[in-house]
Scaffold this motif. Structure first.
Motif, PDB file in Angstrom:
ATOM      1  N   UNK A 208       0.796  -1.266   0.036  1.00 25.73           N
ATOM      2  CA  UNK A 208      -0.106  -0.049   0.025  1.00 25.73           C
ATOM      3  C   UNK A 208       0.813   1.210   0.197  1.00 25.73           C
ATOM      4  N   UNK A 209       0.272   2.354  -0.528  1.00 29.09           N
ATOM      5  CA  UNK A 209       0.953   3.591  -0.743  1.00 29.09           C
ATOM      6  C   UNK A 209       0.333   4.554   0.048  1.00 29.09           C
ATOM      7  N   UNK A 210      -1.129   4.643   0.414  1.00 28.41           N
ATOM      8  CA  UNK A 210      -1.773   5.333   1.275  1.00 28.41           C
ATOM      9  C   UNK A 210      -2.603   4.769   2.334  1.00 28.41           C
ATOM     10  N   UNK A 211      -1.846   4.211   3.671  1.00 28.96           N
ATOM     11  CA  UNK A 211      -2.443   3.210   4.395  1.00 28.96           C
ATOM     12  C   UNK A 211      -3.314   4.125   5.567  1.00 28.96           C
ATOM     13  N   UNK A 232       5.766   2.871  11.067  1.00 31.53           N
ATOM     14  CA  UNK A 232       6.343   2.117  10.093  1.00 31.53           C
ATOM     15  C   UNK A 232       5.597   2.041   8.526  1.00 31.53           C
ATOM     16  N   UNK A 233       4.290   2.256   8.727  1.00 28.28           N
ATOM     17  CA  UNK A 233       3.377   2.410   7.384  1.00 28.28           C
ATOM     18  C   UNK A 233       2.974   3.701   7.029  1.00 28.28           C
ATOM     19  N   UNK A 234       3.616   4.846   7.743  1.00 32.74           N
ATOM     20  CA  UNK A 234       3.413   6.110   7.513  1.00 32.74           C
ATOM     21  C   UNK A 234       1.825   6.341   7.281  1.00 32.74           C
ATOM     22  N   UNK A 235       1.276   5.939   8.337  1.00 36.23           N
ATOM     23  CA  UNK A 235      -0.278   5.912   8.303  1.00 36.23           C
ATOM     24  C   UNK A 235      -0.706   6.913   9.301  1.00 36.23           C
ATOM     25  N   UNK A 266     -10.690  12.440   9.566  1.00 35.86           N
ATOM     26  CA  UNK A 266     -10.821  10.779   9.447  1.00 35.86           C
ATOM     27  C   UNK A 266     -11.643  10.776   8.167  1.00 35.86           C
ATOM     28  N   UNK A 267     -12.651  11.515   7.976  1.00 40.24           N
ATOM     29  CA  UNK A 267     -13.616  11.230   6.845  1.00 40.24           C
ATOM     30  C   UNK A 267     -12.558  11.449   5.460  1.00 40.24           C
ATOM     31  N   UNK A 268     -11.812  12.464   5.384  1.00 35.68           N
ATOM     32  CA  UNK A 268     -10.896  12.233   3.978  1.00 35.68           C
ATOM     33  C   UNK A 268      -9.783  11.462   3.936  1.00 35.68           C
ATOM     34  N   UNK A 269      -9.500  11.162   4.948  1.00 33.73           N
ATOM     35  CA  UNK A 269      -8.336   9.828   4.969  1.00 33.73           C
ATOM     36  C   UNK A 269      -8.833   8.731   4.484  1.00 33.73           C
ATOM     37  N   UNK A 270     -10.334   8.371   5.078  1.00 34.74           N
ATOM     38  CA  UNK A 270     -10.810   7.163   4.443  1.00 34.74           C
ATOM     39  C   UNK A 270     -11.228   7.340   3.154  1.00 34.74           C
ATOM     40  N   UNK A 271     -11.580   8.478   2.744  1.00 33.82           N
ATOM     41  CA  UNK A 271     -12.024   8.851   1.157  1.00 33.82           C
ATOM     42  C   UNK A 271     -11.035   8.444   0.309  1.00 33.82           C
ATOM     43  N   UNK A 272      -9.546   8.943   0.553  1.00 37.04           N
ATOM     44  CA  UNK A 272      -8.603   8.778  -0.190  1.00 37.04           C
ATOM     45  C   UNK A 272      -7.599   7.723   0.053  1.00 37.04           C
ATOM     46  N   UNK A 273      -7.745   6.939   0.868  1.00 35.86           N
ATOM     47  CA  UNK A 273      -6.507   5.922   1.231  1.00 35.86           C
ATOM     48  C   UNK A 273      -6.638   4.658   0.084  1.00 35.86           C
ATOM     49  N   UNK A 274      -5.479   4.134  -0.051  1.00 37.51           N
ATOM     50  CA  UNK A 274      -5.729   2.973  -0.855  1.00 37.51           C
ATOM     51  C   UNK A 274      -5.569   1.484  -0.385  1.00 37.51           C
ATOM     52  N   UNK A 275      -5.144   1.572   1.047  1.00 37.84           N
ATOM     53  CA  UNK A 275      -5.059   0.530   2.085  1.00 37.84           C
ATOM     54  C   UNK A 275      -5.607   0.890   3.220  1.00 37.84           C
ATOM     55  N   UNK A 337       7.784   8.780   5.043  1.00 30.36           N
ATOM     56  CA  UNK A 337       6.793   9.633   5.566  1.00 30.36           C
ATOM     57  C   UNK A 337       6.657  10.779   4.457  1.00 30.36           C
ATOM     58  N   UNK A 338       5.788  10.521   3.184  1.00 35.60           N
ATOM     59  CA  UNK A 338       5.831  11.373   2.107  1.00 35.60           C
ATOM     60  C   UNK A 338       4.570  12.252   2.259  1.00 35.60           C
ATOM     61  N   UNK A 339       4.188  12.598   1.020  1.00 28.10           N
ATOM     62  CA  UNK A 339       2.861  13.423   1.225  1.00 28.10           C
ATOM     63  C   UNK A 339       1.553  12.917   1.921  1.00 28.10           C
ATOM     64  N   UNK A 340       1.459  11.611   1.760  1.00 28.39           N
ATOM     65  CA  UNK A 340       0.187  10.884   2.278  1.00 28.39           C
ATOM     66  C   UNK A 340       0.235  11.338   4.026  1.00 28.39           C
ATOM     67  N   UNK A 341       1.232  10.893   4.416  1.00 27.11           N
ATOM     68  CA  UNK A 341       1.332  11.300   5.964  1.00 27.11           C
ATOM     69  C   UNK A 341       1.239  12.784   6.478  1.00 27.11           C
ATOM     70  N   UNK A 342       2.105  13.714   5.614  1.00 27.91           N
ATOM     71  CA  UNK A 342       2.197  15.112   5.975  1.00 27.91           C
ATOM     72  C   UNK A 342       0.908  15.648   5.618  1.00 27.91           C
ATOM     73  N   UNK A 343      -0.120  15.055   4.584  1.00 23.79           N
ATOM     74  CA  UNK A 343      -1.312  15.774   4.460  1.00 23.79           C
ATOM     75  C   UNK A 343      -2.168  15.271   5.633  1.00 23.79           C
ATOM     76  N   UNK A 344      -2.065  14.177   6.187  1.00 22.08           N
ATOM     77  CA  UNK A 344      -2.791  13.773   7.374  1.00 22.08           C
ATOM     78  C   UNK A 344      -2.626  14.596   8.497  1.00 22.08           C
TER      79      UNK A 344
END
Length: 610
Positions: A208-211, A232-235, A266-275, A337-344
């Motif tokens: 996964x890339x967006x956990x 570990x997962x950058x989640x 929380x809503x947007x993280x679920x909306x945009x995740x891939x894992x 910890x790239x753009x996904x974690x930083x955005x969260x």
């Protein structure tokens, strides 16, 4: 020397380390009451004002102690009254044992006074174990199985004891045909999934890339492992409401609650995740999870009957959360910890700013969001919190940041009104050295909270720490249902069903030896909280709050909220004191995506408007 069945029941409860039984008297348990007298009130009989409250107190005790909660009631109406609290325990997977009386065996089937078919009545709520004792030799097996099943299945069990059986001399089971001996205790165990299933889960999560993680109360014992996993997962980590205290909200990647009462991040993280990885939660609202063909998903749960319920999971791991994560973590690869974690983290920080702004919005007389937001920073790190069902649960979910050893809960699955006050009473018997606070609406307070203040007055001097605060959000409205009518039905408030009388809650508290105050101005809110937190006895805060402040869901659009606001403006013409000019603008200001004027690009630019 011979003892009676009732004496043995209390003895066996003591041997199971039961210290308290939340109960109400009645002649169907007269034998047990006499035995309590002979046993010098051990375990302690805690007298509630109503059997339903006794059950809720047992639930609160179990939720906050980790031990089985025990409640008792008489036959007929007493047993019936327990049911709502017992269903609350069953649906939230909380271990509770109910001991109920029954009419004499000789009267059964004779339509006798208070005769109810309790085996049929309790068949659903105590579906894992419900038994009636008809001869002494059934004990101790029945008590042992009720306790052990409640512990191991995290559910409700029931023991029905006819009044005449309570008075019989106890005779233990013999080494004989059709006798069932028994033993005490529950063996500690932590089930683990098969190694190949753990490897499958690790492979999926590594890909996964967006956990996104979703945790519930089942993850409470795996706090350190969840933190390590998220790193570990950058989640990011969202929390079901029953798991609100499972992980600190001070962590920048914890997005807070999820669902109708949840947060925008929380809503947007679920909306945009891939894992997706779900740990110890049976969160029911699928619409707040990723699209069904959007994310690959893994679930961890200790109960094999609860896996695979809410989402098309590829891997279901049945096992203890902590031990399963300990086996899973070594097989995971460190993600950057790239753009996904930083955005969260950025979205979460922004959300708390929005919460502060929403709390600062003017209201008439007090914004309920401000009431709860103001106490957040004042709470001791070991406080135990309970929220009642209704709009108070919204503000608990969104404005209280869990940290340290803080604990909190509410009626998560049954979502029944009324458990807020009895929950914290149960909590005080579980942890008499810790402060406790209940956030309740005026509807729940009128339903049963006021009467249960009498229970507080009866017992508070027994507690090492006297701090028990009941904060009433007094808006003279059944507010959650009112807003649901507006949002879902497009209907204005139906006053005959929604309007509540104004009650002097603090005055009532003072009249029975507690303390309290009514708060009617925003400037007095913080001082009132400080006074209650410093009081030398339980304290009731009566906050006069504005019913026109909407509990906005995280996915709400401006059109939906304005439609709800319009139903106030056009539908409640006889309630003009509540209808302020510009309510739409205030509602818009409260929306999670709203940007204040100074935040908008070019707000003051001379080029604006060209």
């Amino acid at each position: 020397m011979s003892i009676k069945v009732s004496d043995f029941i209390l003895q066996r409860l003591r041997e199971w380390d039961v210290d308290h039984v939340f109960a109400y008297a009645g002649d169907g348990i007269n034998g047990l009451l006499a035995a309590w007298g002979r046993a010098e009130n051990k375990p302690q009989f805690i007298q509630a004002r109503h059997e339903e409250m006794a059950a809720f107190e047992a639930v609160g005790y179990a939720k906050f102690s980790g031990k089985v909660g025990v409640c008792a009631a008489t036959s007929g109406p007493g047993a019936i009254h327990l049911l709502n609290g017992l269903y609350d325990a069953k649906l939230d997977h909380v271990p509770v044992v109910a001991i109920v009386g029954q009419t004499n065996r000789s009267a059964m089937g004779g339509s006798y006074q208070q005769e109810v078919d309790l085996l049929s009545l309790y068949k659903d709520v105590a579906s894992e174990y419900c038994e009636m004792v008809t001869v002494p030799e059934q004990l101790p097996n029945v008590i042992d199985r009720a306790m052990r099943t409640a512990y191991t299945r995290r559910t409700v069990t029931a023991v029905i004891v006819p009044a005449d059986v309570q008075e019989l001399d106890y005779s233990p089971p013999q080494h004989a045909f059709k006798m069932v001996p028994s033993s005490l205790g529950v063996a500690d165990y932590a089930p683990l999934p098969a190694p190949h299933e753990i490897t499958r889960a690790a492979d999926l999560l590594n890909a996964g890339e967006k956990v996104a993680l979703l945790i519930g109360q089942g993850a409470r014992g795996a706090r350190a492992e969840v933190q390590q996993l998220a790193d570990l997962l950058g989640a990011g980590v969202a929390k079901a409401l029953l798991g609100k205290d499972a992980l600190s909200d001070e962590l920048p990647y914890v997005t807070g609650s999820i669902g109708l009462l949840g947060t925008r991040p929380s809503y947007e993280m679920m909306r945009d995740c891939d894992t997706l990885l779900v740990i110890g939660s049976s969160f029911p609202y699928t619409q707040f999870m990723p699209g069904l063909d959007q994310a690959r998903a893994v679930q961890i749960d200790i109960d094999p009957s609860m896996v695979g319920l809410r989402y098309p999971f590829e891997v279901n791991l049945v096992g203890d959360a902590q031990e399963t994560l300990k086996a899973l973590i070594p097989q995971l690869k460190q993600k950057k910890h790239g753009t996904w974690r930083k955005k969260i983290e950025k979205d979460t920080a922004r959300w708390w700013e929005v919460m502060q702004r929403r709390a600062a919005v003017d209201a008439d007389p007090i914004n309920p969001e401000y009431v709860v937001h103001a106490v957040d920073a004042l709470l001791p790190d070991n406080v135990i919190l309970a929220a009642d069902s209704g709009s108070s649960a919204n503000w608990y979910a969104r404005h209280i940041r869990m940290r340290g050893a803080m604990r909190g809960s509410l009626s998560g699955t049954l979502a029944t009104m009324g458990p807020g006050v009895p929950y914290v009473i149960g909590a005080k018997f579980a942890h008499p050295d810790r402060p406790a606070l209940a956030l309740v609406g005026d509807g729940a307070m009128q339903m049963n909270g006021m009467a249960e203040l009498i229970t507080v007055a009866k017992y508070w001097r027994d507690w090492q720490d006297p701090h028990l605060i009941v904060a009433v959000l007094n808006n003279q409205d059944l507010n959650q249902v009112t807003w649901e009518m507006r949002a879902m039905e497009g209907a204005p408030q139906f006053l005959p069903s929604q309007a509540l009388p104004d009650v002097p809650y603090a005055d009532f508290a003072r009249s029975i030896g507690l303390d309290g105050m009514r708060v009617e101005k925003p400037g007095d809110v913080e001082g009132a909280w400080q006074r209650a937190l410093a009081a030398d006895r339980p304290f009731v805060l009566d906050f006069r709050t504005d019913p026109a402040v909407p509990p906005i869901p995280p996915h709400a659009s401006l059109d939906q909220i304005e439609a709800a606001a319009s139903s106030i403006i056009h539908g409640d013409s006889d309630r003009t004191g509540m209808i302020r000019q510009g309510i739409k603008a205030k509602v818009q200001e409260m929306l999670p995506g709203h940007r204040h004027r100074e935040d908008r690009p070019g707000a003051d630019s001379p080029e604006r408007g060209k």
